[in-house]
Structures are given as structure tokens and as C-alpha cells.
Design an enzyme around this catalytic site. Structure first.
Site, PDB file in Angstrom:
ATOM      1  N   SER A  19       0.834  -1.246   0.132  1.00 19.91           N
ATOM      2  CA  SER A  19      -0.136   0.260  -0.072  1.00 19.91           C
ATOM      3  C   SER A  19       0.847   1.273  -0.085  1.00 19.91           C
ATOM      4  CB  SER A  19      -0.971  -0.030   1.089  1.00 19.91           C
ATOM      5  OG  SER A  19      -1.860   1.052   1.019  1.00 19.91           O
ATOM      6  N   ASP A  33      -2.396   6.602  -3.590  1.00 14.87           N
ATOM      7  CA  ASP A  33      -1.221   5.631  -3.006  1.00 14.87           C
ATOM      8  C   ASP A  33      -0.885   4.668  -3.895  1.00 14.87           C
ATOM      9  OD1 ASP A  33      -3.261   3.916  -2.505  1.00 14.87           O
ATOM     10  OD2 ASP A  33      -2.725   3.256  -0.423  1.00 14.87           O
ATOM     11  N   ASP A  59      -0.983   1.245  -4.100  1.00 12.36           N
ATOM     12  CA  ASP A  59      -1.864   0.264  -4.899  1.00 12.36           C
ATOM     13  C   ASP A  59      -3.279   0.853  -5.179  1.00 12.36           C
ATOM     14  OD1 ASP A  59      -2.878   0.604  -1.966  1.00 12.36           O
ATOM     15  OD2 ASP A  59      -3.460  -1.389  -2.046  1.00 12.36           O
ATOM     16  N   ASP A  98      -5.804   2.092  -3.357  1.00 11.05           N
ATOM     17  CA  ASP A  98      -7.126   1.892  -2.646  1.00 11.05           C
ATOM     18  C   ASP A  98      -7.452   3.135  -1.873  1.00 11.05           C
ATOM     19  OD1 ASP A  98      -5.278   1.513  -0.786  1.00 11.05           O
ATOM     20  OD2 ASP A  98      -5.907  -0.481  -0.211  1.00 11.05           O
TER      21      ASP A  98
END
Length: 447
Positions: free
Chosen positions: A103, A242, A244, A246
Site C-alpha cells: 500500500s 497511494d 496500490d 485503494d
């Protein structure tokens, strides 16, 4: 059954250091494969996505080896956002989805997240059962039943179409100049493509991943680059994702940043006015600002709080029948559209409100006056238990006594990093600084 490896969002840690080693990924793949292939049939499949970290190649190969050893067929998506894995797991009728990502963490870290066949993240119970299989060992498939692996080259485009379908069909972004910061991460191609196809004049930053620059001085945790780009280009709005994709932060035309609480307040009001906010409530974590709760109450809406972690937000949403939730950090969950937080879809919802209202971003990003909030982190070594210290417990009690009736204090271990997070809210900023400082000092002394 207790979990040891899994945190609030899968397994995470420094690459090539336990538990994030190739050997553990291989064993974990075999355990997950056996868990999802308990009936021993040969029709099972798993989709694997990853972000742009250098170590993603290692974990992708190790997981594939473990999964195929139990007879699972593996479909490799290459770099795609985390929400794309949730969507494609369900869309492609897979039994399991895996996202390789840490992440917003630096490139040295990596993580492994699991999605069930419904596209939602696995429950604590399912993760505990997979851990148990690691301890007992996994019986491999017979040679004739070993799984196959293949690349799926259009996964990103399938996800792009899903994202665009959430934007009102009668709207376009013609004439809107949008800065999108992809954090040199998983959405470095997806986000600019979607925005361009919807008509925006796109100014992309953070779209040159090299394996080691994910989240480095860019993205939702470092929005300064996007803010400077907005001002330099005279852009209308900025979308910061960010690593990833999400989570998201929205920036207005001056470069000012709006966090997830402000975006959730905007969406809750809009959806309530349209009669589509289910249950008359927004689901958020204990970290969300007290100002958000007061704002919702003033608008006859409720705030349902959960532990930290978007998976717990989603669990509460599904249990209560709600369709909007998220975290202050920028995870915005809209179960009408996605099974997990989706930064790009959330960003499009904000752009849609700009088009619908005809207002600039600066008129939309400040939905409520936040209560003064202070968060400080203390890093500790694995094996240490600073919160069990008598002096730390005493400092916490003293801080709670000072805040009684005037604010709140939240102390917790991070589920993704070796950090103790000390957060407080209070209208009196002098008291706020004092109570946080006293607790942080006690924790630092304990570590």
C-alpha cells in the site's frame, strides 16, 4: 483461532525478512490453495495482481509455485490497483484473489492481501484457518493435477471500463484540468487512461515506476508534489493515490488537501439528498475526526464507528446494510461500485460533484470544521510490548482524565507497521499537545 501473521490488511513487512520471504510466500500460496481447493476438483483458479515494487516479482513467482503445487490455476494480472483484484476475482469467477502490495509503505516493504470469491477481503476466521494450514503442512497435488499459470493481458482494461461505468453517463470532464499523482504505483497507467477517456486534460505525475520509487515523495502520503504541480499548471483539481490506489486525497485548485473525512462528508450529503444513502449512516473508523460525527448529526445522519482497517469498515457495512464508508486516510468504500476502497472511483465521484454543482474544488473540499486532532507515532522493535508498561498505562489514564468531557484519546498498535499510534482530539489545543506529548514520552521511554 488467533492470527499471528495477518494484520489489519493481510501480511506485511520488509521484503526478504520474515515473514515476507520467498519461502513463506511459497508456503502461504500452498496453504491458501489447499484452503480454497478442499473438494480436490480441478476447476479452481486464483487471480494475482501486484503493484510496482521490485520484490513483487519474487513474491508473484513464489505464490504461483505454491498455488499450482496444490492444483490451483493461476491468472497473473501484472500491475493493477488493489480494487481491480477484488473486481476481477468476482468477474472472472475465481475462487481466490491475491494482491501483492504494501500500500502506502516504502518500497522495501511488501505485503500479501487475500480476497474471497465474492471479491471481498477474507475474514479473520478464514485467515486464521490458512495460518493453521501453514503449521500442519499441505499435501501437494498429484503430478497430473498440478495447476497452470497464464498471464491475463486485458485485466487492466476490464477494470478501466468498470471504473468509468461508475461515472454518470451524461457527464464528461471536458475542459477540466486534472493533476493525478499515481505514486509511481499500481495505477500509473490506469488512472491517466480513465481520466483522459472521460475528457479531462490530464497532467500525470508519479507515473514512472522503477521498482524502488513507489510512494517516494509522491502520492497520497506526500501530496506536496501534486500541490506544486496544480499551482504551476493552473489545474482545477488534484487526485492523489497511494501505491496500490485503494486510497485517495483530493486537492483543490490552490493545492490545499482534503482528507478522507471531508470526502466522505461530501458524498454522504449528496447521497442522502438523492435518497441513495442506505441506512442513513456513514461507516468510519475510530480515527475519523469528531467534527465529522458532529457534522453528520447536524444533517440527521449517523456515524457508525469501527476498528481501524478498511476491511472492518466493509464488514460493518455489509452487516448493517450500509453502502458508504471509509477512513480518514483516504480509503473510501462504496459497495454499490466496489468491494474495497477504491481511490480512483472516489476521485471520480468528487469530479462528478464539481461538474454537477458547477463549483470549484475549493468550495467542496471543506465540508466541516475539524476538531483539533494530533497524531504521533512511536516506532518499536518486534517483540517489545510498550503498551503493557505500568508507566505507559498510568500516562494514558492521566491523559484520559484531562480529556474527560472535552475530547478523546486513542492509543493503538498499527496493523501494518511496528508503530504505536497516539491520537487525541480536543478543542483546547494546548491541552491536546500536552496529553499527546505525555503519552508519547512514556511510550518512548518504554521502548
Amino acid at each position: 483461532m488467533a492470527r499471528k501473521l495477518f494484520g489489519t490488511d493481510g501480511i506485511r513487512g520488509k521484503a526478504n525478512v520474515f515473514p515476507m520471504t520467498a519461502d513463506m510466500a511459497l508456503r502461504l500460496g500452498a496453504a491458501a490453495g489447499r484452503y480454497f481447493r478442499r473438494d480436490r476438483s480441478t476447476a479452481h483458479r486464483v487471480v494475482i495482481g501486484k503493484d510496482t515494487r521490485l520484490s513483487g516479482y519474487m513474491f508473484e513467482n513464489a505464490l504461483t509455485a505454491g498455488l499450482t503445487s496444490t492444483g490451483m490455476n493461476v491468472l497473473l494480472l501484472s500491475p493493477v490497483p488493489t480494487p481491480a483484484v477484488g473486481f476481477l476475482t468476482q468477474s472472472m469467477r475465481a475462487d481466490l484473489g491475491i494482491m501483492i502490495s504494501a500500500s502506502h509503505n516504502p518500497h522495501e516493504d511488501n505485503g500479501i492481501k487475500f480476497f474471497g470469491p465474492d471479491g471481498f477481503k477474507l475474514s479473520d476466521e478464514a485467515e486464521a484457518e490458512i495460518e493453521a494450514l501453514l503449521d500442519t503442512g499441505v499435501e501437494p497435488a498429484q503430478a497430473t493435477n498440478i495447476g497452470r499459470a497464464k498471464h491475463i493481458y486485458d485485466g487492466r482494461f476490464r477494470y478501466n471500463e468498470r471504473v468509468k461505468s461508475t461515472f454518470p453517463r451524461e457527464m464528461r470532464l471536458d475542459g477540466m484540468k486534472v493533476v493525478v499523482d499515481c505514486a509511481n504505483g499500481a495505477a500509473y497507467r490506469t488512472a491517466p487512461e480513465v481520466l483522459w477517456e472521460l475528457g479531462a486534460d490530464v497532467i500525470p505525475v508519479g507515473v514512472s515506476p522503477d521498482g524502488t520509487n513507489i510512494n517516494k515523495d509522491c502520492g497520497s502520503t506526500h501530496p506536496r508534489l501534486a500541490a506544486e504541480t496544480i499551482v504551476a499548471h493552473g489545474a482545477d483539481v488534484g487526485i492523489c493515490l497511494d501505491g496500490d490506489a485503494d486510497r485517495v486525497m483530493i486537492l483543490d485548485e490552490t493545492g490545499a488537501v482534503a482528507d478522507g473525512d471531508q470526502l466522505m462528508a461530501l458524498l454522504a450529503a449528496r447521497w442522502a439528498a438523492e435518497g441513495v444513502l442506505k441506512g442513513g449512516a456513514l461507516v468510519a473508523t475510530v480515527m475519523s475526526n469528531l467534527g465529522l460525527e458532529r457534522h453528520l448529526e447536524d444533517n440527521n445522519l449517523r456515524l457508525e464507528r469501527t476498528p481501524v482497517g478498511d476491511r472492518y469498515v466493509v464488514e460493518a457495512m455489509r452487516k448493517g446494510g450500509y453502502n458508504l464508508g471509509g477512513e480518514q486516510s483516504g480509503h473510501i468504500v462504496m459497495t454499490d461500485y466496489a468491494t474495497t476502497g477504491d481511490g480512483l472511483i472516489a476521485g471520480l465521484q468528487f469530479l462528478a460533484e464539481m461538474v454537477r454543482s458547477g463549483k470549484p474544488a475549493s468550495a467542496l473540499v471543506q465540508q466541516f470544521e475539524p476538531c483539533p486532532q494530533l497524531l504521533q507515532n512511536v516506532r518499536f522493535d518486534l517483540g517489545q510490548t510498550p503498551l503493557e508498561s505500568a508507566k505507559v498505562q498510568s500516562a494514558i489514564k492521566d491523559a484520559e482524565d484531562r480529556l474527560n468531557g472535552h475530547g478523546r484519546l486513542l492509543i493503538r498498535k498499527s496493523g501494518t507497521e511496528p508503530l504505536i499510534r497516539v491520537m487525541a482530539e480536543c478543542e483546547d489545543e494546548d491541552v491536546l499537545r500536552d496529553v499527546v506529548s505525555s503519552v508519547v514520552s512514556a511510550v518512548e521511554a518504554a521502548v
